[in-house]
Design a protein around this motif. Structure first.
Motif, PDB file in Angstrom:
ATOM      1  N   LYS A  88       0.898  -0.717  -0.430  1.00 19.11           N
ATOM      2  CA  LYS A  88      -0.228   0.005   0.124  1.00 19.11           C
ATOM      3  C   LYS A  88       0.411   0.736  -0.159  1.00 19.11           C
ATOM      4  O   LYS A  88       0.130   1.862  -0.584  1.00 19.11           O
ATOM      5  CB  LYS A  88      -1.531  -0.082   1.582  1.00 19.11           C
ATOM      6  CG  LYS A  88      -1.685  -1.050   0.930  1.00 19.11           C
ATOM      7  CD  LYS A  88      -2.713  -0.963   2.548  1.00 19.11           C
ATOM      8  CE  LYS A  88      -3.865  -2.318   2.088  1.00 19.11           C
ATOM      9  NZ  LYS A  88      -5.228  -2.300   3.759  1.00 19.11           N
ATOM     10  N   LEU A  89       2.406   0.738   0.232  1.00 20.21           N
ATOM     11  CA  LEU A  89       3.251   1.980   0.543  1.00 20.21           C
ATOM     12  C   LEU A  89       3.685   2.367  -0.965  1.00 20.21           C
ATOM     13  O   LEU A  89       3.543   1.527  -1.813  1.00 20.21           O
ATOM     14  CB  LEU A  89       3.848   2.402   1.464  1.00 20.21           C
ATOM     15  CG  LEU A  89       3.682   2.172   2.711  1.00 20.21           C
ATOM     16  CD1 LEU A  89       5.137   1.298   3.565  1.00 20.21           C
ATOM     17  CD2 LEU A  89       3.543   2.968   3.101  1.00 20.21           C
ATOM     18  N   SER A  90       4.451   3.768  -1.400  1.00 20.71           N
ATOM     19  CA  SER A  90       4.620   4.160  -2.107  1.00 20.71           C
ATOM     20  C   SER A  90       5.992   3.276  -2.598  1.00 20.71           C
ATOM     21  O   SER A  90       6.576   3.020  -1.610  1.00 20.71           O
ATOM     22  CB  SER A  90       5.189   5.484  -2.722  1.00 20.71           C
ATOM     23  OG  SER A  90       6.203   6.022  -1.930  1.00 20.71           O
ATOM     24  N   THR A  91       6.754   2.571  -3.633  1.00 19.60           N
ATOM     25  CA  THR A  91       7.393   2.171  -3.649  1.00 19.60           C
ATOM     26  C   THR A  91       8.983   2.438  -3.530  1.00 19.60           C
ATOM     27  O   THR A  91       9.824   1.412  -2.894  1.00 19.60           O
ATOM     28  CB  THR A  91       7.822   1.895  -5.401  1.00 19.60           C
ATOM     29  OG1 THR A  91       7.324   1.020  -6.067  1.00 19.60           O
ATOM     30  CG2 THR A  91       9.078   0.315  -5.750  1.00 19.60           C
ATOM     31  N   SER A  92       8.704   3.360  -3.692  1.00 22.35           N
ATOM     32  CA  SER A  92      10.225   4.903  -3.384  1.00 22.35           C
ATOM     33  C   SER A  92      10.370   4.749  -1.515  1.00 22.35           C
ATOM     34  O   SER A  92      11.170   4.276  -0.813  1.00 22.35           O
ATOM     35  CB  SER A  92      10.047   5.974  -3.361  1.00 22.35           C
ATOM     36  OG  SER A  92      10.979   6.451  -2.616  1.00 22.35           O
ATOM     37  N   PHE A 103      18.042  -9.392   1.635  1.00 23.05           N
ATOM     38  CA  PHE A 103      18.377  -8.545   0.819  1.00 23.05           C
ATOM     39  C   PHE A 103      18.431  -9.231  -0.434  1.00 23.05           C
ATOM     40  O   PHE A 103      18.262  -8.930  -1.487  1.00 23.05           O
ATOM     41  CB  PHE A 103      19.800  -7.997   1.166  1.00 23.05           C
ATOM     42  CG  PHE A 103      19.784  -6.512   1.846  1.00 23.05           C
ATOM     43  CD1 PHE A 103      18.436  -5.275   1.972  1.00 23.05           C
ATOM     44  CD2 PHE A 103      20.196  -6.756   3.593  1.00 23.05           C
ATOM     45  CE1 PHE A 103      19.134  -4.297   2.200  1.00 23.05           C
ATOM     46  CE2 PHE A 103      19.861  -5.338   3.694  1.00 23.05           C
ATOM     47  CZ  PHE A 103      19.274  -3.970   3.539  1.00 23.05           C
ATOM     48  N   TYR A 104      18.813 -10.370  -0.983  1.00 25.14           N
ATOM     49  CA  TYR A 104      19.141 -10.987  -1.975  1.00 25.14           C
ATOM     50  C   TYR A 104      17.362 -11.555  -2.677  1.00 25.14           C
ATOM     51  O   TYR A 104      17.485 -10.927  -3.695  1.00 25.14           O
ATOM     52  CB  TYR A 104      19.558 -12.212  -1.881  1.00 25.14           C
ATOM     53  CG  TYR A 104      19.541 -13.134  -2.659  1.00 25.14           C
ATOM     54  CD1 TYR A 104      20.030 -13.646  -4.193  1.00 25.14           C
ATOM     55  CD2 TYR A 104      18.627 -14.827  -2.691  1.00 25.14           C
ATOM     56  CE1 TYR A 104      19.876 -14.523  -5.255  1.00 25.14           C
ATOM     57  CE2 TYR A 104      18.526 -15.129  -3.388  1.00 25.14           C
ATOM     58  CZ  TYR A 104      19.362 -14.911  -4.881  1.00 25.14           C
ATOM     59  OH  TYR A 104      19.379 -15.877  -6.069  1.00 25.14           O
ATOM     60  N   LEU A 105      16.269 -11.731  -1.958  1.00 21.75           N
ATOM     61  CA  LEU A 105      14.951 -12.155  -1.962  1.00 21.75           C
ATOM     62  C   LEU A 105      14.312 -10.568  -2.516  1.00 21.75           C
ATOM     63  O   LEU A 105      13.711 -10.913  -3.618  1.00 21.75           O
ATOM     64  CB  LEU A 105      14.017 -12.893  -0.955  1.00 21.75           C
ATOM     65  CG  LEU A 105      14.890 -14.185  -0.540  1.00 21.75           C
ATOM     66  CD1 LEU A 105      14.298 -15.234   0.709  1.00 21.75           C
ATOM     67  CD2 LEU A 105      14.877 -15.271  -1.511  1.00 21.75           C
ATOM     68  N   ASN A 144      12.891  -7.749  -6.749  1.00 26.92           N
ATOM     69  CA  ASN A 144      12.431  -6.861  -7.690  1.00 26.92           C
ATOM     70  C   ASN A 144      12.648  -6.471  -9.158  1.00 26.92           C
ATOM     71  O   ASN A 144      12.553  -6.001 -10.248  1.00 26.92           O
ATOM     72  CB  ASN A 144      13.360  -5.124  -7.039  1.00 26.92           C
ATOM     73  CG  ASN A 144      12.587  -4.827  -5.722  1.00 26.92           C
ATOM     74  OD1 ASN A 144      11.226  -5.303  -6.105  1.00 26.92           O
ATOM     75  ND2 ASN A 144      12.591  -4.094  -4.368  1.00 26.92           N
ATOM     76  N   GLU A 145      13.970  -7.988  -9.066  1.00 26.07           N
ATOM     77  CA  GLU A 145      14.295  -7.517 -10.382  1.00 26.07           C
ATOM     78  C   GLU A 145      13.054  -8.414 -11.683  1.00 26.07           C
ATOM     79  O   GLU A 145      13.020  -8.247 -12.554  1.00 26.07           O
ATOM     80  CB  GLU A 145      15.895  -8.625 -10.631  1.00 26.07           C
ATOM     81  CG  GLU A 145      16.650  -7.365 -10.329  1.00 26.07           C
ATOM     82  CD  GLU A 145      18.049  -8.215 -10.380  1.00 26.07           C
ATOM     83  OE1 GLU A 145      18.492  -9.392 -10.364  1.00 26.07           O
ATOM     84  OE2 GLU A 145      18.702  -7.859  -9.950  1.00 26.07           O
TER      85      GLU A 145
END
Length: 96
Positions: free
Chosen positions: A25-29, A84-86, A91-92
């Motif tokens: 629900k939050l912005s991606t940034s 972090f890896y996941l 995201n990729e």
């Protein structure tokens, strides 16, 4: 200082749970910034925990589970690295 540590750990835990369940629900940034802040804070806390576990003047009785080797803090650092890896691989996949 003990209360500050406990409240900060609980606060970061709540932040990470919020991101896990309501983060979409939050912005991606903002989501990315909160994710990075939470995980880096966990790493900093666990580095301090490793130091505390290894310090010769700290008795095992004051440590969680009264256990001197820093297995739990190192395990949490490894979990953050995996997190972090996941996050990066997810995201990729979204951008492809």
């Amino acid at each position: 200082m003990q209360h500050v540590v406990k409240f900060s750990e609980v606060g970061i835990g709540i932040l990470m749970l919020y991101l896990a369940f309501k983060g979409n629900k939050l912005s991606t940034s903002l989501r990315n910034k909160l994710f990075n802040f939470g995980n880096l804070t966990i790493v900093i806390m666990m580095i301090v925990a490793v130091y505390t576990h290894l310090h010769p003047n700290v008795p095992a009785e004051v440590l969680p589970m009264e256990f001197k080797p820093p297995i739990m803090p190192i395990g949490y650092i490894l979990l953050v690295v995996y997190n972090f890896y996941l996050f990066r691989s997810n995201n990729e996949k979204q951008w492809k």
